[in-house]
Scaffold this active site. Structure first.
Site, short mmCIF file in Angstrom:
data_model
loop_
_atom_site.label_atom_id
_atom_site.label_comp_id
_atom_site.label_asym_id
_atom_site.label_seq_id
_atom_site.Cartn_x
_atom_site.Cartn_y
_atom_site.Cartn_z
N LYS A 57 0.81 -1.22 0.00
CA LYS A 57 0.00 0.00 0.00
C LYS A 57 0.84 1.27 0.00
CE LYS A 57 -3.42 -0.90 -0.56
NZ LYS A 57 -3.93 -1.46 -1.85
N GLY A 59 2.15 2.34 -3.05
CA GLY A 59 2.12 2.83 -4.42
C GLY A 59 2.56 1.79 -5.43
N VAL A 61 0.75 -0.50 -7.20
CA VAL A 61 -0.10 -0.53 -8.40
C VAL A 61 0.20 0.69 -9.29
CG1 VAL A 61 -2.50 -0.44 -9.21
CG2 VAL A 61 -1.90 -1.84 -7.23
N TRP A 62 0.43 1.80 -8.65
CA TRP A 62 0.77 3.03 -9.39
C TRP A 62 2.09 2.84 -10.14
CZ3 TRP A 62 0.92 8.51 -6.65
CH2 TRP A 62 0.80 9.49 -7.63
N HIS A 112 7.29 -7.60 -2.30
CA HIS A 112 7.32 -6.97 -0.97
C HIS A 112 8.42 -7.60 -0.12
CE1 HIS A 112 3.62 -4.98 -1.97
NE2 HIS A 112 2.86 -6.05 -1.84
N SER A 142 -4.41 2.64 4.55
CA SER A 142 -4.70 1.97 3.28
C SER A 142 -4.67 0.46 3.45
CB SER A 142 -3.69 2.41 2.22
OG SER A 142 -4.01 1.88 0.96
N PHE A 233 -4.40 9.00 -11.36
CA PHE A 233 -5.37 8.18 -10.62
C PHE A 233 -6.69 8.09 -11.39
CE2 PHE A 233 -8.59 7.41 -7.35
CZ PHE A 233 -8.04 6.32 -6.69
N LYS A 260 -8.55 6.17 -2.99
CA LYS A 260 -8.52 7.62 -3.11
C LYS A 260 -7.30 8.15 -3.85
CE LYS A 260 -11.19 8.51 1.13
NZ LYS A 260 -11.20 9.25 2.43
#
Length: 300
Positions: A57, A59, A61-62, A112, A142, A233, A260
């Site tokens: 959480k 970032g 995926v970004w 991770h 998150s 986003f 968000k």
């Protein structure tokens, strides 16, 4: 949660759904056991490989979207007609995608894993690592919402319980403090480029330019503009390759995982006493941390 090991009693269970191995916490319902984790050290690394490494959480995926767009622009024929998650799989993933399937170079891999658990070749071949850092208070919040959605984890009974588990390193992956400190220290052994989630929010184009320079990918201004536009986003939330919507439809997640995409949401969740406790632990854990001033400015 259909996968249950016959050897669960031999695992170091820290919660009903997490076991600890070599300092890291793994979901017991994931198709991964200590022998599989050890085997990852022998994963064959190619010199052109690129790793995205994050604490959950922060970032991930970004960054998957950003690197997929950069690689697609730089290497014609690189992109497949698959989701970003399949194109850039998690090394320790088992329930959804195959990280070992043959893919075109340069391969991009997510993980991770703590430094100790990485494949030997990451250090030996000095492959490039993009490490994404985020305000740990926002990471906590998150991850709390994510835990309600991910079917491999039991939903938290309360934010109070989850908060304590996170602070004690008893949630998914483990201690945020240890993960971040170990990777910053590993800059002496690994080829790491640190990206701050909050900096991407402030100046996404500027961060994309830095990432391209680190990776040695030369893009035109127009190509960079396209990468940036596709990586907002707003764009990602409606892009089925980027938003993990297929995993909601296949019951891996019960709700959308992109919420968000903002900074400071922790202020809507942490109580005054929780915030005070967080900052006390932060000072104890990170007092000698070289980037402490960067993070302290985000905690306010």
């Amino acid at each position: 949660m259909s996968f249950i090991s016959a050897h669960i009693d031999s695992l170091d269970m820290i919660t009903p759904d997490l076991f600890r191995y070599k300092g890291m916490n793994f979901p017991v319902n994931e198709k991964l056991r200590p022998k599989d984790i050890d085997a990852l050290k022998d994963f064959e690394i190619r010199p052109t490989d690129v790793f995205i490494i994050t604490f959950p959480k922060s970032g991930t995926v970004w960054m998957q979207q950003i690197l997929s767009q950069i690689m697609e622009a730089s290497h014609p024929g690189w992109a497949e007609d698959v989701t970003n998650r399949a194109q850039i799989p998690y090394l320790e993933g088992r329930t959804v995608d195959d990280p070992f399937r043959d893919r075109k170079e340069p391969r991009v891999v997510c993980t991770h894993l703590f430094p100790e658990l990485l494949p030997h070749g990451v250090k030996e071949k000095q492959i490039k690592v993009v490490y994404v850092l985020r305000n740990p208070k926002d990471v906590l919040v998150s991850l709390y919402h994510f835990a309600h959605s991910w079917v491999l984890m039991d939903s938290p009974t309360s934010f109070e319980v989850f908060f304590k588990q996170f602070m004690d390193g008893k949630q998914f992956v483990g201690s945020w403090f240890a993960h971040v400190k170990q990777y910053v220290a590993a800059q002496e052994q690994l080829k790491i480029h640190i990206v701050w989630y909050e900096d991407m929010l402030k100046d996404l184009r500027g961060e994309v330019v830095k990432i391209c320079a680190f990776l040695g990918e030369e893009l035109t201004d127009e190509a960079i503009d396209r990468v940036v536009e596709a990586s907002t986003f707003k764009s990602m939330k409606i892009n089925p390759k980027a938003n993990y919507k297929d995993l909601v439809e296949t019951t891996v997640y019960t709700t959308a995982t992109m919420r968000k995409g903002v900074a400071g949401d922790w202020k809507n969740h942490l109580t005054v006493s929780q915030n005070e406790h967080f900052e006390k632990v932060f000072r104890e854990e990170m007092s000698e941390f070289p980037l402490i001033s960067n993070i302290e400015s985000l905690l306010q």
